[in-house]
Scaffold this active site. Structure first.
Site, mmCIF file in Angstrom:
data_model
loop_
_atom_site.group_PDB
_atom_site.id
_atom_site.type_symbol
_atom_site.label_atom_id
_atom_site.label_comp_id
_atom_site.label_asym_id
_atom_site.label_seq_id
_atom_site.Cartn_x
_atom_site.Cartn_y
_atom_site.Cartn_z
ATOM 1 N N ALA A 145 0.775 -1.248 -0.035
ATOM 2 C CA ALA A 145 0.005 -0.014 0.153
ATOM 3 C C ALA A 145 0.833 1.261 -0.101
ATOM 4 C CB ALA A 145 -0.912 -0.213 1.330
ATOM 5 N N CYS A 175 5.027 2.539 11.875
ATOM 6 C CA CYS A 175 6.038 3.414 11.306
ATOM 7 C C CYS A 175 6.696 4.427 12.086
ATOM 8 C CB CYS A 175 5.421 3.746 9.973
ATOM 9 S SG CYS A 175 4.728 2.597 9.225
HETATM 10 C C1 LIG Z 1 0.118 -0.652 6.720
HETATM 11 C C2 LIG Z 1 -0.540 0.752 6.084
HETATM 12 C C3 LIG Z 1 0.008 1.390 4.865
HETATM 13 C C4 LIG Z 1 1.324 0.594 4.135
HETATM 14 O O1 LIG Z 1 1.070 -0.574 3.676
HETATM 15 P P1 LIG Z 1 2.233 -1.491 3.449
HETATM 16 O O2 LIG Z 1 1.575 -2.619 2.426
HETATM 17 O O3 LIG Z 1 2.883 -2.006 4.575
HETATM 18 O O4 LIG Z 1 3.050 -0.739 2.475
HETATM 19 C C5 LIG Z 1 -0.567 2.264 4.363
HETATM 20 N N1 LIG Z 1 -1.562 2.909 5.007
HETATM 21 C C6 LIG Z 1 -2.222 2.261 5.905
HETATM 22 C C7 LIG Z 1 -3.419 3.183 6.645
HETATM 23 C C8 LIG Z 1 -1.773 1.509 6.621
HETATM 24 O O5 LIG Z 1 -2.285 0.701 7.852
#
Ligand SMILES: *Cc1c(COP(=O)(O)O)cnc(C)c1O
Length: 396
Positions: free
Chosen positions: A73, A330
């Site tokens: 994401a 993060c």
């Molecule tokens: C975990 C998360 C992401 C990042 O997703 P990844 O697949 O780990 O890169 C982005 N937006 C939200 C709301 C998330 O919880």
């Protein structure tokens, strides 16, 4: 030693057993490159990818050809924002978002600001919701994109996306949503929500890490253009180059299918467990405050402030019993209170005491009861140790 109870499902989720089973052939015998058009190794990989596209699009009521596969994401959010910004910069340079977005959105917006784009960060109310009227008022002739997340990853608040979507549609502005914490957990219908772009992650829905998707509406009525962020080979209709992660994609597809099957039962069950946790803690402890919206909230999320207790001390004292976090994985290195907790206007003396409980597919009633006992015990002990931290005595 027994591992602690896992209540950090917003950070990541365990791989579902059925997902691993679906992936296994593509990690072994069926190793073909989905772009190989001249032999059965390629054909079977391509077929598996197209099945996954159908499974994902079924979950969000989209069309298979509207799904673009990414590495997760974070990349989906980058592709949506930078892709629209670069493709539509002749039309305008203004983007609207909110301060409680995930860092994948906020850091991308900061980058775009350096590139000359203007970003408006709309305020959120004390429950974490953007007011759709504020979106309407913030749109200018320069606005090309609005990006508002569906469910907040810290406080679980569900945003009024369909109202915002209607406004963006009426004003001819593109609408993106980071739906990582909503897809697979609550119903998501891209037409009801009137979104044009939507980000999905595999590992937040019991799928594998390192795979995600971006939904891109096909007609609006005109075609949406995205400037690619990764070049080389023209995979995914030229929007996202790179050899497809076939096992990961198969896993993401299967994870969506499993979520769709389980959602009616799972969302009710998690809502009841969340209520049990909240009732158990608030009946035995005073000065426990709910963060986020009491109603418009994803079933597996509970975010609480325990006044007179430091989140770090509480998490540390609980670490053998339950795996929890104060907020986003993060940003958990910093000693600042969470920016989401600050943005919803939690009093500074409470902001350092926010804890996020993330319930998931394998959470049981017995686990919740153990967590209640442990949290009550540790909060009482920490409060007894540090009575001077009480807001009432701080002025004396
Ligand atoms: C975990 C998360 C992401 C990042 O997703 P990844 O697949 O780990 O890169 C982005 N937006 C939200 C709301 C998330 O919880």
């Amino acid at each position: 030693m027994q591992r602690p109870i896992y209540l950090d499902h917003h950070a990541t989720t365990p791989l579902d057993a059925a997902v691993l089973d679906a992936m296994m052939p593509y990690l072994t015998d069926a190793f073909g490159n989905a772009a190989s058009k001249t032999h059965p190794y390629g054909w079977e990989a391509e077929e598996a990818v197209e099945t996954a596209r159908e499974q994902i699009s079924a979950l969000i009521h989209a069309k298979p050809e509207e799904i673009v596969f990414t590495s997760g994401a974070t990349e989906s959010d980058n592709l949506a924002l930078k892709g629209v910004a670069m493709a539509y910069r002749d039309r305008g340079h203004h983007i609207i978002t909110s301060p409680t977005e995930h860092k994948a959105i906020l850091d991308t917006c900061h980058y775009l600001e350096q590139q000359g784009f203007e970003i408006t960060y709309l305020p959120v109310d004390h429950t974490g919701r953007v007011n759709p009227d504020d979106v309407r008022n913030a749109i200018t002739p320069q606005t090309i994109l609005v990006s508002i997340m569906h469910v907040n990853s810290e406080i679980g608040t569900i945003a009024p996306l369909s109202e915002i979507g209607a406004i963006t549609r009426e004003r001819g502005v593109l609408f993106h949503s980071d739906a990582v914490q909503s897809v697979g957990k609550i119903p998501v219908d891209v037409d009801d929500l009137q979104v044009d772009l939507l980000s999905i992650s595999g590992h937040k829905i019991y799928g594998p890490k390192g795979v995600g998707a971006l939904y891109v509406r096909k007609t609006r009525p005109e075609r949406i253009h995205l400037e690619p962020t990764v070049h080389g080979g023209g995979h995914e209709r030229g929007v996202r180059s790179g050899t497809l992660n076939v096992p990961g994609i198969v896993g993401l597809g299967k994870a969506c299918e499993v979520c769709q099957d389980l959602m009616p039962e799972e969302s009710v069950r998690l809502g009841q467990l969340r209520q049990r946790l909240y009732a158990g803690l608030t009946s035995r402890l005073d000065d426990v405050l709910l963060n986020g919206h009491p109603e418009f909230r994803v079933p597996g999320n509970l975010n609480l402030c325990f006044s007179r207790v430091q989140d770090e001390s509480l998490l540390l004292s609980l670490k053998d019993v339950v795996a929890l976090s104060a907020g986003s994985a993060c940003t958990s290195d910093s000693h600042e209170p969470s920016y989401v907790i600050q943005a919803i206007g939690v009093e500074p003396y409470l902001a350092h005491s926010a804890i996020r409980f993330g319930l998931g597919r394998h959470t049981t009633e017995a686990q919740i009861d153990r967590v209640i006992d442990a949290v009550v015990e540790k909060v009482e002990r920490l409060r007894a140790l540090a009575p001077s931290a009480a807001p009432v005595s701080s002025g004396s």
